[in-house]
Structure formats: C-alpha cells, structure tokens
Design a protein around this motif. Structure first.
Motif, PDB file in Angstrom:
ATOM      1  N   GLN A   6       0.947  -1.115   0.079  1.00 48.65           N
ATOM      2  CA  GLN A   6      -0.104   0.203  -0.122  1.00 48.65           C
ATOM      3  C   GLN A   6       0.714   1.220  -0.001  1.00 48.65           C
ATOM      4  N   LYS A   7       0.526   2.353  -0.791  1.00 48.78           N
ATOM      5  CA  LYS A   7       1.520   3.485  -0.555  1.00 48.78           C
ATOM      6  C   LYS A   7       1.143   4.266   0.346  1.00 48.78           C
ATOM      7  N   ARG A   8       2.275   5.252   0.839  1.00 48.85           N
ATOM      8  CA  ARG A   8       1.783   5.920   1.831  1.00 48.85           C
ATOM      9  C   ARG A   8       1.149   7.267   1.275  1.00 48.85           C
ATOM     10  N   SER A   9       0.533   8.024   2.490  1.00 47.12           N
ATOM     11  CA  SER A   9      -0.282   9.212   1.912  1.00 47.12           C
ATOM     12  C   SER A   9       0.592  10.368   1.538  1.00 47.12           C
ATOM     13  N   LEU A  10       0.233  11.474   1.222  1.00 44.85           N
ATOM     14  CA  LEU A  10       0.984  12.538   0.861  1.00 44.85           C
ATOM     15  C   LEU A  10       1.651  13.509   2.042  1.00 44.85           C
ATOM     16  N   LYS A  11       0.891  13.348   2.989  1.00 43.82           N
ATOM     17  CA  LYS A  11       1.437  14.111   4.282  1.00 43.82           C
ATOM     18  C   LYS A  11       2.620  13.511   4.768  1.00 43.82           C
ATOM     19  N   SER A  12       2.477  12.080   4.835  1.00 39.09           N
ATOM     20  CA  SER A  12       3.647  11.325   5.578  1.00 39.09           C
ATOM     21  C   SER A  12       4.907  11.403   4.645  1.00 39.09           C
ATOM     22  N   LYS A  13       4.686  11.480   3.157  1.00 33.50           N
ATOM     23  CA  LYS A  13       6.057  11.648   2.154  1.00 33.50           C
ATOM     24  C   LYS A  13       6.730  13.168   2.544  1.00 33.50           C
ATOM     25  N   ILE A  14       5.648  13.951   2.697  1.00 32.70           N
ATOM     26  CA  ILE A  14       6.251  15.240   2.694  1.00 32.70           C
ATOM     27  C   ILE A  14       6.755  15.600   4.120  1.00 32.70           C
ATOM     28  N   ALA A  15       6.223  14.990   5.101  1.00 34.10           N
ATOM     29  CA  ALA A  15       7.138  15.007   6.636  1.00 34.10           C
ATOM     30  C   ALA A  15       8.269  14.268   6.388  1.00 34.10           C
ATOM     31  N   GLY A  16       8.305  13.109   5.910  1.00 35.37           N
ATOM     32  CA  GLY A  16       9.736  12.450   5.705  1.00 35.37           C
ATOM     33  C   GLY A  16      10.770  13.125   4.881  1.00 35.37           C
ATOM     34  N   TRP A  17      10.479  13.731   3.735  1.00 34.40           N
ATOM     35  CA  TRP A  17      11.337  14.441   2.927  1.00 34.40           C
ATOM     36  C   TRP A  17      11.537  15.957   3.881  1.00 34.40           C
ATOM     37  N   THR A  18      10.879  16.499   4.563  1.00 35.61           N
ATOM     38  CA  THR A  18      11.130  17.531   5.323  1.00 35.61           C
ATOM     39  C   THR A  18      12.238  17.288   6.315  1.00 35.61           C
ATOM     40  N   ALA A  19      11.890  16.079   7.129  1.00 30.09           N
ATOM     41  CA  ALA A  19      12.948  15.670   8.197  1.00 30.09           C
ATOM     42  C   ALA A  19      14.300  15.365   7.579  1.00 30.09           C
ATOM     43  N   ALA A  20      14.260  14.649   6.284  1.00 31.06           N
ATOM     44  CA  ALA A  20      15.381  14.336   5.621  1.00 31.06           C
ATOM     45  C   ALA A  20      16.187  15.626   5.359  1.00 31.06           C
ATOM     46  N   ALA A  21      15.635  16.781   4.782  1.00 31.39           N
ATOM     47  CA  ALA A  21      16.211  17.736   4.477  1.00 31.39           C
ATOM     48  C   ALA A  21      16.823  18.649   5.571  1.00 31.39           C
ATOM     49  N   LEU A  22      16.113  18.771   6.563  1.00 22.35           N
ATOM     50  CA  LEU A  22      16.502  19.304   8.045  1.00 22.35           C
ATOM     51  C   LEU A  22      17.646  18.593   8.388  1.00 22.35           C
ATOM     52  N   ALA A  23      17.803  17.325   8.362  1.00 18.65           N
ATOM     53  CA  ALA A  23      18.878  16.482   8.897  1.00 18.65           C
ATOM     54  C   ALA A  23      20.101  16.967   8.165  1.00 18.65           C
ATOM     55  N   CYS A  24      19.830  16.832   6.880  1.00 15.00           N
ATOM     56  CA  CYS A  24      21.339  17.164   5.967  1.00 15.00           C
ATOM     57  C   CYS A  24      21.692  18.569   6.035  1.00 15.00           C
ATOM     58  N   GLY A  25      20.835  19.630   6.269  1.00 10.03           N
ATOM     59  CA  GLY A  25      21.062  20.831   6.410  1.00 10.03           C
ATOM     60  C   GLY A  25      21.840  20.899   7.828  1.00 10.03           C
ATOM     61  N   GLY A  26      21.336  20.406   8.777  1.00 10.62           N
ATOM     62  CA  GLY A  26      22.069  20.463  10.069  1.00 10.62           C
ATOM     63  C   GLY A  26      23.366  19.955  10.148  1.00 10.62           C
ATOM     64  N   ALA A  27      23.425  18.793   9.307  1.00  8.93           N
ATOM     65  CA  ALA A  27      24.721  18.221   9.243  1.00  8.93           C
ATOM     66  C   ALA A  27      25.650  19.102   8.419  1.00  8.93           C
ATOM     67  N   GLY A  28      25.129  19.614   7.465  1.00  7.76           N
ATOM     68  CA  GLY A  28      26.010  20.713   6.498  1.00  7.76           C
ATOM     69  C   GLY A  28      26.547  21.830   7.275  1.00  7.76           C
ATOM     70  N   LEU A  29      25.524  22.150   8.001  1.00  6.15           N
ATOM     71  CA  LEU A  29      25.923  23.567   9.017  1.00  6.15           C
ATOM     72  C   LEU A  29      27.002  23.149  10.264  1.00  6.15           C
ATOM     73  N   ALA A  30      26.838  21.996  10.524  1.00 11.59           N
ATOM     74  CA  ALA A  30      27.736  21.487  11.539  1.00 11.59           C
ATOM     75  C   ALA A  30      29.262  21.444  11.308  1.00 11.59           C
ATOM     76  N   ALA A  31      29.087  20.822   9.919  1.00 13.37           N
ATOM     77  CA  ALA A  31      30.559  20.524   9.105  1.00 13.37           C
ATOM     78  C   ALA A  31      31.396  22.057   8.809  1.00 13.37           C
ATOM     79  N   TYR A  32      30.359  22.592   8.222  1.00 18.41           N
ATOM     80  CA  TYR A  32      31.066  24.235   7.927  1.00 18.41           C
ATOM     81  C   TYR A  32      31.515  24.978   9.142  1.00 18.41           C
ATOM     82  N   ARG A  33      30.749  24.837  10.446  1.00 24.76           N
ATOM     83  CA  ARG A  33      31.025  25.440  11.472  1.00 24.76           C
ATOM     84  C   ARG A  33      32.312  24.851  12.279  1.00 24.76           C
ATOM     85  N   LEU A  34      32.464  23.680  12.290  1.00 25.99           N
ATOM     86  CA  LEU A  34      33.697  22.752  12.607  1.00 25.99           C
ATOM     87  C   LEU A  34      34.708  23.067  11.831  1.00 25.99           C
ATOM     88  N   THR A  35      34.849  22.845  10.756  1.00 30.79           N
ATOM     89  CA  THR A  35      35.718  22.924   9.722  1.00 30.79           C
ATOM     90  C   THR A  35      36.285  24.377   9.276  1.00 30.79           C
TER      91      THR A  35
END
Length: 96
Positions: free
Chosen positions: A13-42
């Motif tokens: 069964q396919k996921r709903s649109l809301k759960s897809k958007i929530a998943g992509w938003t969480a992944a984008a925020l995690a990648c952005g936070g990791a990138g910001l941390a790497a920029y600050r530390l290096t």
C-alpha cells in the motif's frame, strides 16, 4: 501480533502525501543541520600577524660601556678560504 490489531499500512500500500512530505522535510533538515555543523567545525580562523614597515639601511650596533661585556648570543664570522686574500676597504676607527 494479535489478529485484532491491524497495521496502519499494509504491504504494497502507498503512503499518504502528508507522510511523504513529513519524511522529506525531516531528511532535508537533517542534511542541512549536518552541513551547517560541518561548516562550523571545519571553518578557518583568521590569525592576526604583526606587521611593520621596513626600509633597507645599514644595521649598526654600538655599545659604550666600561667594564666587562658578555653577549647572550654570539655568531662566529668566517672569511672565505682563498689563496691570496686582500683588504679592499678599511673602515675608519669609530665609524661604520
């Protein structure tokens, strides 16, 4: 698991649109936070280096003192080993 409890999403069964958007938003925020941390530390830090204007001139050290003078740092000067050395210029006594 009991047969009475049904899973929310069945296999295939396919996921709903809301759960897809929530998943992509969480992944984008995690990648952005990791990138910001790497920029600050290096990131590079700026170092202030003392600078001064200089000019080319003769370096003269003169000491007028009575008694015994001891140097804290001395350097031995040597002349080149040539077969027939000659004095080309002789400084006046008391002058550089």
């Amino acid at each position: 698991m009991s047969k009475d409890i049904k899973p929310k999403i069945r296999i295939g069964q396919k996921r709903s649109l809301k759960s897809k958007i929530a998943g992509w938003t969480a992944a984008a925020l995690a990648c952005g936070g990791a990138g910001l941390a790497a920029y600050r530390l290096t990131g590079t830090t700026e170092v202030d280096v003392a600078i001064a204007k200089v000019r080319r001139a003769d370096f003269i050290i003169s000491v007028r003192n009575r008694g015994e003078i001891k140097s804290t740092r001395s350097v031995i000067l040597t002349a080149p080993q040539v077969p027939d050395p000659r004095i080309v210029k002789l400084a006046e006594s008391g002058h550089p």
